[in-house]
Enzyme design. Structure first.
Site, PDB file in Angstrom:
ATOM      1  N   GLU A 203       7.656  59.264  80.593  1.00 39.81           N
ATOM      2  CA  GLU A 203       8.540  59.260  79.371  1.00 39.81           C
ATOM      3  C   GLU A 203       9.856  58.522  79.222  1.00 39.81           C
ATOM      4  OE1 GLU A 203       7.268  60.334  76.471  1.00 39.81           O
ATOM      5  OE2 GLU A 203       5.288  60.443  77.924  1.00 39.81           O
ATOM      6  N   TRP A 206       8.929  54.927  79.195  1.00 36.81           N
ATOM      7  CA  TRP A 206       8.690  54.524  77.451  1.00 36.81           C
ATOM      8  C   TRP A 206      10.144  54.046  77.214  1.00 36.81           C
ATOM      9  CZ3 TRP A 206       4.959  53.329  74.392  1.00 36.81           C
ATOM     10  CH2 TRP A 206       3.721  53.614  74.769  1.00 36.81           C
ATOM     11  N   TRP A 234       2.759  47.465  51.052  1.00 40.05           N
ATOM     12  CA  TRP A 234       3.802  48.650  50.785  1.00 40.05           C
ATOM     13  C   TRP A 234       3.808  48.972  49.452  1.00 40.05           C
ATOM     14  CZ3 TRP A 234       3.545  50.308  55.670  1.00 40.05           C
ATOM     15  CH2 TRP A 234       3.677  49.672  56.737  1.00 40.05           C
ATOM     16  N   ASN A 269       9.669  65.176  69.237  1.00 39.35           N
ATOM     17  CA  ASN A 269       8.800  63.923  69.531  1.00 39.35           C
ATOM     18  C   ASN A 269       7.288  63.780  68.395  1.00 39.35           C
ATOM     19  OD1 ASN A 269       7.996  61.212  70.275  1.00 39.35           O
ATOM     20  ND2 ASN A 269       6.629  62.456  71.461  1.00 39.35           N
ATOM     21  N   TRP A 287       7.396  50.883  56.968  1.00 37.19           N
ATOM     22  CA  TRP A 287       8.029  51.806  58.382  1.00 37.19           C
ATOM     23  C   TRP A 287       9.729  51.606  58.213  1.00 37.19           C
ATOM     24  CZ3 TRP A 287      10.365  48.622  62.103  1.00 37.19           C
ATOM     25  CH2 TRP A 287       9.675  47.427  62.125  1.00 37.19           C
ATOM     26  N   TRP A 310       8.913  53.265  65.793  1.00 36.13           N
ATOM     27  CA  TRP A 310       8.078  53.119  64.403  1.00 36.13           C
ATOM     28  C   TRP A 310       7.125  51.976  64.418  1.00 36.13           C
ATOM     29  CZ3 TRP A 310       8.607  55.698  59.818  1.00 36.13           C
ATOM     30  CH2 TRP A 310       9.408  56.768  59.744  1.00 36.13           C
TER      31      TRP A 310
HETATM   32  P1  FAD Z   1      11.712  64.367  76.850  1.00 35.13           P
HETATM   33  O1  FAD Z   1      10.374  64.323  76.482  1.00 35.13           O
HETATM   34  O2  FAD Z   1      12.506  65.354  77.499  1.00 35.13           O
HETATM   35  O3  FAD Z   1      11.848  62.778  77.357  1.00 35.13           O
HETATM   36  C1  FAD Z   1      13.036  62.216  78.258  1.00 35.13           C
HETATM   37  C2  FAD Z   1      13.284  60.926  77.858  1.00 35.13           C
HETATM   38  O4  FAD Z   1      12.446  59.875  77.715  1.00 35.13           O
HETATM   39  C3  FAD Z   1      13.918  61.024  76.177  1.00 35.13           C
HETATM   40  O5  FAD Z   1      15.359  61.675  76.413  1.00 35.13           O
HETATM   41  C4  FAD Z   1      13.920  59.607  75.787  1.00 35.13           C
HETATM   42  O6  FAD Z   1      14.979  58.747  76.460  1.00 35.13           O
HETATM   43  C5  FAD Z   1      12.922  58.997  76.614  1.00 35.13           C
HETATM   44  N1  FAD Z   1      11.601  59.275  75.741  1.00 35.13           N
HETATM   45  C6  FAD Z   1      10.696  60.369  75.585  1.00 35.13           C
HETATM   46  N2  FAD Z   1       9.643  59.782  74.838  1.00 35.13           N
HETATM   47  C7  FAD Z   1       9.856  58.383  74.404  1.00 35.13           C
HETATM   48  C8  FAD Z   1       9.512  57.569  73.342  1.00 35.13           C
HETATM   49  N3  FAD Z   1       8.311  57.716  72.767  1.00 35.13           N
HETATM   50  N4  FAD Z   1       9.994  56.424  73.257  1.00 35.13           N
HETATM   51  C9  FAD Z   1      11.156  56.154  74.160  1.00 35.13           C
HETATM   52  N5  FAD Z   1      11.704  56.785  74.988  1.00 35.13           N
HETATM   53  C10 FAD Z   1      11.443  58.066  75.075  1.00 35.13           C
HETATM   54  N6  FAD Z   1      14.066  58.418  70.876  1.00 35.13           N
HETATM   55  C11 FAD Z   1      15.370  58.009  71.003  1.00 35.13           C
HETATM   56  O7  FAD Z   1      16.023  58.217  71.970  1.00 35.13           O
HETATM   57  N7  FAD Z   1      15.936  57.369  69.850  1.00 35.13           N
HETATM   58  C12 FAD Z   1      15.456  57.128  68.607  1.00 35.13           C
HETATM   59  O8  FAD Z   1      15.899  56.596  67.746  1.00 35.13           O
HETATM   60  C13 FAD Z   1      13.902  57.747  68.696  1.00 35.13           C
HETATM   61  N8  FAD Z   1      13.271  57.417  67.468  1.00 35.13           N
HETATM   62  C14 FAD Z   1      11.707  57.761  67.265  1.00 35.13           C
HETATM   63  C15 FAD Z   1      11.259  57.400  66.152  1.00 35.13           C
HETATM   64  C16 FAD Z   1       9.841  57.689  66.249  1.00 35.13           C
HETATM   65  C17 FAD Z   1       8.964  57.466  64.786  1.00 35.13           C
HETATM   66  C18 FAD Z   1       9.195  58.363  67.268  1.00 35.13           C
HETATM   67  C19 FAD Z   1       7.755  58.775  66.955  1.00 35.13           C
HETATM   68  C20 FAD Z   1       9.901  58.668  68.299  1.00 35.13           C
HETATM   69  C21 FAD Z   1      11.200  58.292  68.581  1.00 35.13           C
HETATM   70  N9  FAD Z   1      11.858  58.574  69.675  1.00 35.13           N
HETATM   71  C22 FAD Z   1      13.301  57.900  69.838  1.00 35.13           C
HETATM   72  C23 FAD Z   1      11.157  58.918  70.979  1.00 35.13           C
HETATM   73  C24 FAD Z   1      11.370  60.098  71.187  1.00 35.13           C
HETATM   74  O9  FAD Z   1      10.833  61.108  70.026  1.00 35.13           O
HETATM   75  C25 FAD Z   1      12.435  61.018  71.753  1.00 35.13           C
HETATM   76  O10 FAD Z   1      13.106  59.873  72.724  1.00 35.13           O
HETATM   77  C26 FAD Z   1      12.238  62.331  72.434  1.00 35.13           C
HETATM   78  O11 FAD Z   1      11.828  63.237  71.198  1.00 35.13           O
HETATM   79  C27 FAD Z   1      13.876  62.992  72.766  1.00 35.13           C
HETATM   80  O12 FAD Z   1      13.521  64.277  73.192  1.00 35.13           O
HETATM   81  P2  FAD Z   1      14.072  64.507  74.817  1.00 35.13           P
HETATM   82  O13 FAD Z   1      15.047  63.850  75.321  1.00 35.13           O
HETATM   83  O14 FAD Z   1      13.717  66.162  74.846  1.00 35.13           O
HETATM   84  O15 FAD Z   1      12.525  63.985  75.512  1.00 35.13           O
END
Ligand code: FAD
Length: 407
Positions: A203, A206, A234, A269, A287, A310
């Protein structure tokens, strides 16, 4: 020390006041940050100041991970493999025991005079209750996550009803903890034989991948990655957009997510994916409108992660979810919030519905609705679109993209 103004002016003034001869910072990678910091570097270097920029916000510099053909990656899995095969970031240094302070400290502005906090109304109570901004808050989040949640992370991370993830995203965004620190903390957990480390590391990658994409393709926030999506029809559906923003679509999981976001500045997420998919596929709203709204409302709003995610959900992005995979918000709710605890928390007007109707209140018999105090259209909205109809409409719209990609 807090100052505000154009970065070049503020920093030049501070250098004059302190007599400092060298400045160091950690690099940022958004196009606007790169432009600002490059201009700053030129200006300060011209003024005879030594400037050093360092890695820290990412575990891997966006230019350091290259494909076999010496280009940027466009697909996640090979990118992940390349990161895991790369030497990895150095361990973070321990903080020096003491630093020589300046003879006199330059004055700091008082942020209380900046008018940043909402007053009338004060809508930020939920944010204050949910977050402890700053380095200590970030370190505490990581420690709790490693101690309590990491072993079950791979199994439970998709469950919005369970606090299973790290909630490090705003802390990472604001540099309150570095990707290097988290990367090495995972390594220590891995060495101690803790389960879940590979998934959590993926993650984090990602996040690296999103920044890699934005660095190499700076149009990512504004343009469809796949040009064929420019032909997508759209809709300009103002009512639908308002219902989505306010958590009043009539689909409980989508609405719960919007309300979690509104109150805490965060959305789980899995629910981000379902809510984003709903906007793009059920409502056929561009989007970019959803991404802008997220940038306005998320505490972890991050141009790279948000834009890449997105585009991924919309199907227009690099390595995206296939467009025709349209999330059913009811099935997603039943699968990932099986007892409806997440919906009950954020959509309290449905709290008394039995589990079997909590994700689809319109299917409940009138007696059940009445016993639960739910009056469709009054206490809770009826669905703003029918899932099956919306699905067919989305697939028909996607045909236009298919035609455009064949031309
Ligand atoms: P954890 O599951 O604990 O993951 C650890 C870290 O990994 C996160 O803090 C984050 O930095 C990174 N990470 C995890 N999943 C993703 C992912 N899919 N993409 C990129 N990095 C990821 N994340 C943001 O930080 N900022 C945003 O503006 C953002 N917008 C999003 C918009 C959409 C439509 C979607 C589907 C996802 C988005 N995310 C975004 C990714 C993700 O949802 C969040 O990073 C995550 O929910 C943060 O929670 P956590 O720190 O508990 O994640």
């Amino acid at each position: 020390m807090l100052r505000r103004g154009a970065a070049g002016d503020v920093i030049s003034a501070l250098l004059r006041e302190t007599g400092a001869a060298q400045i160091c910072w950690n690099r940022l990678y958004d196009p606007a940050d790169i432009a600002r910091d490059s201009a700053l570097k030129t200006r300060l270097t011209d003024d005879g100041i030594a400037v050093t920029s360092c890695p820290g916000n990412l575990a891997f510099e966006p230019w350091s991970i290259r494909t076999g053909a010496d280009g940027p990656y466009r697909v996640f899995t090979p990118f992940l493999k390349a990161c895991l095969a790369a030497p990895g970031p150095d361990s973070p240094f321990t903080a020096p025991k003491s630093l020589t302070p300046p003879a006199t400290w330059p004055a700091s502005d008082d942020p209380g005079t900046w008018g940043l906090l909402p007053v009338r109304p004060d809508w930020a109570g939920g944010l204050r209750d949910s977050w402890r901004p700053g380095e200590a808050g970030a370190a505490a989040r990581l420690a709790t996550f490693l101690d309590e949640r990491l072993p079950a992370y791979a199994r439970e991370r998709d469950r919005p009803d369970i606090e299973a993830t790290s909630r490090l995203s705003p802390h990472l965004h604001f540099g309150e903890i570095s990707a290097r620190q988290v990367w090495h903390a995972i390594g220590h957990a891995e060495a101690a034989g803790v389960q879940g480390t590979a998934k959590f590391r993926a993650e984090l990658v990602w996040r690296e991948f999103s920044h890699h994409l934005l660095y190499h393709f700076p149009d990512l926030p504004a343009r469809n990655w796949r040009d064929a999506f420019d032909a997508f029809p759209w809709l300009d559906d103002a009512d639908g957009f308002r219902a989505w923003c306010r958590g009043r679509t009539g689909y409980p999981l989508v609405d719960a997510g919007r309300r979690e976001l509104w109150t805490t500045g965060y959305m789980h997420n899995r629910v981000r994916m379902v809510a984003a998919s709903f906007l793009v596929k059920h409502l056929l709203i561009d989007w970019r409108r959803g991404a802008d709204w997220f940038m306005d409302t998320l505490v972890d709003a991050d141009l790279a992660n948000n834009s890449a995610s997105w585009q991924w959900v919309a199907g227009s992005g690099a390595d995206a979810a296939p467009y025709f995979r349209i999330f059913n918000p009811v099935k997603q709710g039943e699968r990932f919030d099986p007892e409806g605890a997440y919906v009950r928390r954020w959509v309290p007007e449905l709290a008394r519905l039995p589990d079997r109707y909590i994700h689809a209140p319109w299917t409940a018999p009138a007696t059940v609705l009445s016993e639960a105090g739910v009056v469709p259209g009054r206490t809770y909205p009826v669905p703003c679109v029918d899932h099956a109809t919306a699905r067919n409409r989305a697939l028909a719209a996607y045909e236009k993209v298919k035609v455009a990609s064949q031309n």
